[in-house]
Design a protein around this motif. Structure first.
Motif, PDB file in Angstrom:
ATOM      1  N   LYS A  56       0.887  -1.216   0.074  1.00 41.93           N
ATOM      2  CA  LYS A  56      -0.028   0.196   0.048  1.00 41.93           C
ATOM      3  C   LYS A  56       0.877   1.300   0.047  1.00 41.93           C
ATOM      4  O   LYS A  56       1.690   1.868   1.061  1.00 41.93           O
ATOM      5  N   THR A  57       0.780   1.984  -0.988  1.00 42.48           N
ATOM      6  CA  THR A  57       1.464   3.503  -1.274  1.00 42.48           C
ATOM      7  C   THR A  57       0.433   4.340  -1.521  1.00 42.48           C
ATOM      8  O   THR A  57       1.053   5.462  -2.330  1.00 42.48           O
ATOM      9  N   TRP A  58      -0.858   4.137  -1.567  1.00 42.56           N
ATOM     10  CA  TRP A  58      -1.833   5.163  -2.057  1.00 42.56           C
ATOM     11  C   TRP A  58      -2.860   5.096  -1.043  1.00 42.56           C
ATOM     12  O   TRP A  58      -3.195   4.190  -0.376  1.00 42.56           O
ATOM     13  N   VAL A  59      -3.543   6.353  -1.036  1.00 41.72           N
ATOM     14  CA  VAL A  59      -4.496   6.665  -0.138  1.00 41.72           C
ATOM     15  C   VAL A  59      -5.890   7.127  -1.060  1.00 41.72           C
ATOM     16  O   VAL A  59      -5.630   7.966  -1.888  1.00 41.72           O
ATOM     17  N   ALA A  60      -7.088   6.461  -0.573  1.00 46.26           N
ATOM     18  CA  ALA A  60      -8.299   7.273  -1.092  1.00 46.26           C
ATOM     19  C   ALA A  60      -8.619   8.474  -0.614  1.00 46.26           C
ATOM     20  O   ALA A  60      -8.548   8.613   0.543  1.00 46.26           O
ATOM     21  N   LEU A  61      -8.902   9.234  -1.699  1.00 46.56           N
ATOM     22  CA  LEU A  61      -9.324  10.700  -1.551  1.00 46.56           C
ATOM     23  C   LEU A  61     -10.773  10.775  -1.472  1.00 46.56           C
ATOM     24  O   LEU A  61     -11.436  11.264  -0.486  1.00 46.56           O
ATOM     25  N   ALA A  62     -11.415  10.629  -2.435  1.00 48.92           N
ATOM     26  CA  ALA A  62     -13.029  10.773  -2.655  1.00 48.92           C
ATOM     27  C   ALA A  62     -13.450  10.123  -3.786  1.00 48.92           C
ATOM     28  O   ALA A  62     -12.786   9.620  -4.566  1.00 48.92           O
ATOM     29  N   ARG A  63     -14.719  10.074  -3.702  1.00 45.36           N
ATOM     30  CA  ARG A  63     -15.394   9.363  -4.885  1.00 45.36           C
ATOM     31  C   ARG A  63     -15.501  10.469  -5.998  1.00 45.36           C
ATOM     32  O   ARG A  63     -15.197  11.760  -5.849  1.00 45.36           O
ATOM     33  N   SER A  64     -15.179   9.782  -7.224  1.00 46.82           N
ATOM     34  CA  SER A  64     -15.108  10.842  -8.412  1.00 46.82           C
ATOM     35  C   SER A  64     -16.127  11.867  -8.769  1.00 46.82           C
ATOM     36  O   SER A  64     -15.613  12.828  -8.864  1.00 46.82           O
TER      37      SER A  64
END
Length: 84
Positions: A69-77
């Motif tokens: 894991k090197t990504w983080v979820a920001l928001a729905r598109s």
């Protein structure tokens, strides 16, 4: 160095605080010239487990959270487009 932001579809949300996101890109075939789709899966951190399979989300590159894991979820598109 700026952080990369990608848009993709949530493929799996089975794991706790982790989602799997498939990001598709279109590439021109080197010999035949046809536009083809290539995809790659990324594991993204989802602290509150709010994203479900099938949703379109934006993910941002971050420091390593775990081995994969090197990504983080920001928001729905759709939410991200409304904010901009």
């Amino acid at each position: 160095m700026p952080k990369r932001i990608l848009t993709g579809t949530v493929v799996s949300d089975v794991n706790d605080k982790t989602i799997t996101v498939r990001v598709e890109r279109k590439v021109k075939h080197p010999l035949y010239g046809k536009i083809i789709r290539r995809s790659k899966k990324y594991h993204a951190h989802d602290e509150t487990n709010e994203f479900k399979a099938g949703e379109t989300v934006r993910i941002e590159e971050t420091k390593p959270i775990s081995k994969n894991k090197t990504w983080v979820a920001l928001a729905r598109s759709s939410e991200a487009k409304a904010a901009e």
